[in-house]
Design an enzyme around this catalytic site. Structure first.
Site, short mmCIF file in Angstrom:
data_model
loop_
_atom_site.label_atom_id
_atom_site.label_comp_id
_atom_site.label_asym_id
_atom_site.label_seq_id
_atom_site.Cartn_x
_atom_site.Cartn_y
_atom_site.Cartn_z
N LYS A 285 0.84 -1.21 0.00
CA LYS A 285 0.00 0.00 0.00
C LYS A 285 0.87 1.25 0.00
CE LYS A 285 -3.67 -2.60 2.16
NZ LYS A 285 -4.15 -3.16 3.41
N GLN B 20 -5.12 -2.25 9.75
CA GLN B 20 -4.76 -3.52 9.11
C GLN B 20 -5.27 -4.70 9.94
OE1 GLN B 20 -3.12 -3.66 6.02
NE2 GLN B 20 -3.65 -5.81 6.15
N ASP C 174 -11.63 1.20 3.61
CA ASP C 174 -11.74 -0.26 3.43
C ASP C 174 -13.18 -0.69 3.14
OD1 ASP C 174 -9.41 -1.74 3.41
OD2 ASP C 174 -9.15 -1.63 5.59
#
Ligand code: NAD
Length: 285
Positions: free
Chosen positions: A54, A98, A121
Site C-alpha cells: 500500500k 490492518q 476499506d
C-alpha cells in the site's frame, strides 16, 4: 492462451496512472495531496507485506501515507483514541486498520470507531448497509476490484449462477452483495457447507477466497466458467500461489485470474479509488 487470463496487474497499472494524473491536477490547483492513515498493531508478517504494498502504491500516485505501528499488547482504548484523533484530522481522507488485530482487541469496536466518511476499506456497518441496499457508498476493496475487472473484460454477469467460497466480512459477504447488485444468483459457501463440489460444478462464476493452496481442481469447476482466485498462500519456497489449481482448471474454463497478478493488485487500486472518492468530496473543484 493469454485471452483467458484476467490481467489485474495491467488494469491496475492503468487505473493507478489515471489516479496519479488526477492527483497532479489537484496539487497544481493548490490543494493538498490525498492522505491515508494506516494503523498496524502487532507483528503479523503478512500484514507488514500488505502495508508495504500500500505504501508503494500511495507513493506512485502521489498520496501521503502515514503509518502508526503499535505494539502487540496495545490496549483497545489507545487505538480508539488514535482513531478518534484521525477522524478529526483534516489532512487525512482515509483511515485503515490492518487486519487481523491481536485477539484481545474487539475488531468490530475498532471498525465502527472509524468515521464511515473515512472508511476507505468499506468495512463500517454504514457502508456495508448501503451496499446491502444496492445503493453503495464506499465499497469493500477486494469485491470492488473484482467487479471492476468484470466490467473491464466486458463480462455480463446478469443471470449468472455465482458461487463464492468463503464467508468473511472482508471478501465473501460483500462480494455476494456486489454480485446480487449485478444480477447474479448468488450462493455463499463456507467450511460447513455440505457437498461443496455440487455447488462449484454448477457455478458460471466462481469466487474462491479460502486460503488453502490449490484447493479447487478441474473436476470441481464447470466448463467455460469464470474464476476469480482471491487466495494468497505463501509457500515455504517463497512462492505465492492461489486457492485454485491454475494448471489443472485452465483448459476447461473461459476466464481466470492468476495469483499473483489478478485480484491482489486490484484490491490496492480499489483502496486508492476509495480514497480519491472521499478526497473529491472534500475538495469540489
Ligand atoms: P478468512 O480467512 O477470514 O476465512 C476463510 C473462509 O474460508 C471462511 O469463510 C471459511 O469458512 C472458508 N473455508 C475454510 N475452509 C474451507 C473449506 N474446506 N471449504 C469451504 N470453505 C472453507 O477469509 P479471508 O480473509 O476472506 O481470506 C481468504 C483468502 O483470501 C486468504 O488466502 C487471504 O490471504 C486472501 N485474501 C486476498 C485478498 C486479495 O486482495 N487478493 C484480499 C483479502 C484476502
Amino acid at each position: 492462451m493469454l485471452k483467458k487470463i484476467i490481467d489485474g496487474k495491467k488494469i491496475s497499472k492503468k487505473l493507478q496512472e489515471k489516479i496519479c494524473l488526477e492527483v497532479k491536477k489537484k496539487i497544481k490547483f493548490g490543494n493538498r495531496p490525498p492522505g491515508i492513515a494506516v494503523i498496524l498493531v502487532g507483528n503479523d508478517s503478512s500484514s507488514k507485506i500488505y502495508i508495504r504494498e500500500k505504501q508503494i502504491a500511495c507513493k506512485k500516485v502521489g498520496f501521503v501515507l502515514k503509518c502508526w505501528k503499535l505494539q502487540e499488547n496495545t490496549k483497545e482504548e489507545k487505538i480508539l483514541n488514535l482513531i478518534n484523533k484521525l477522524n478529526k484530522d483534516l489532512e487525512i481522507d482515509g483511515i485503515l486498520v490492518q487486519l487481523p488485530l491481536p485477539k484481545h482487541i474487539n475488531t468490530n469496536n475498532i471498525l465502527c470507531a472509524i468515521s464511515y466518511k473515512k472508511d476507505i476499506d468499506g468495512f463500517h456497518p454504514y457502508n456495508i448497509g448501503k451496499l446491502c441496499q444496492k445503493n453503495p457508498n464506499i465499497r469493500a476493496c477486494t469485491p470492488k476490484g473484482i467487479i471492476t475487472l468484470l466490467k473491464k473484460y466486458k463480462i455480463n454477469t446478469c443471470g449468472l449462477n455465482a458461487v463464492i467460497i468463503g464467508d468473511s466480512n472482508i471478501v465473501g459477504k460483500p462480494m455476494s452483495m456486489e454480485l446480487l447488485m449485478y444480477g447474479c444468483t448468488t450462493t455463499i459457501t463456507h467450511k460447513f457447507t455440505k457437498n461443496l463440489k455440487k455447488h462449484t460444478k454448477n457455478a458460471d462464476l466462481l469466487i474462491v477466497a479460502i486460503g488453502k493452496p490449490n484447493f479447487i481442481k478441474k473436476s470441481w469447476v464447470k466448463k467455460k466458467s469464470i474464476i476469480f482466485d482471491v487466495g494468497i498462500n505463501r509457500m515455504k519456497n517463497g512462492k505465492i500461489i492461489g486457492d485454485v489449481n491454475f494448471k489443472s482448471v485452465y483448459k476447461k474454463i473461459s476466464y481466470i485470474t492468476p495469483v499473483p497478478g489478478g485480484v491482489g493488485p486490484m484490491t490496492v487500486t480499489s483502496l486508492l479509488e476509495n480514497t480519491m472518492l472521499i478526497y473529491n468530496k472534500n475538495y469540489k473543484i
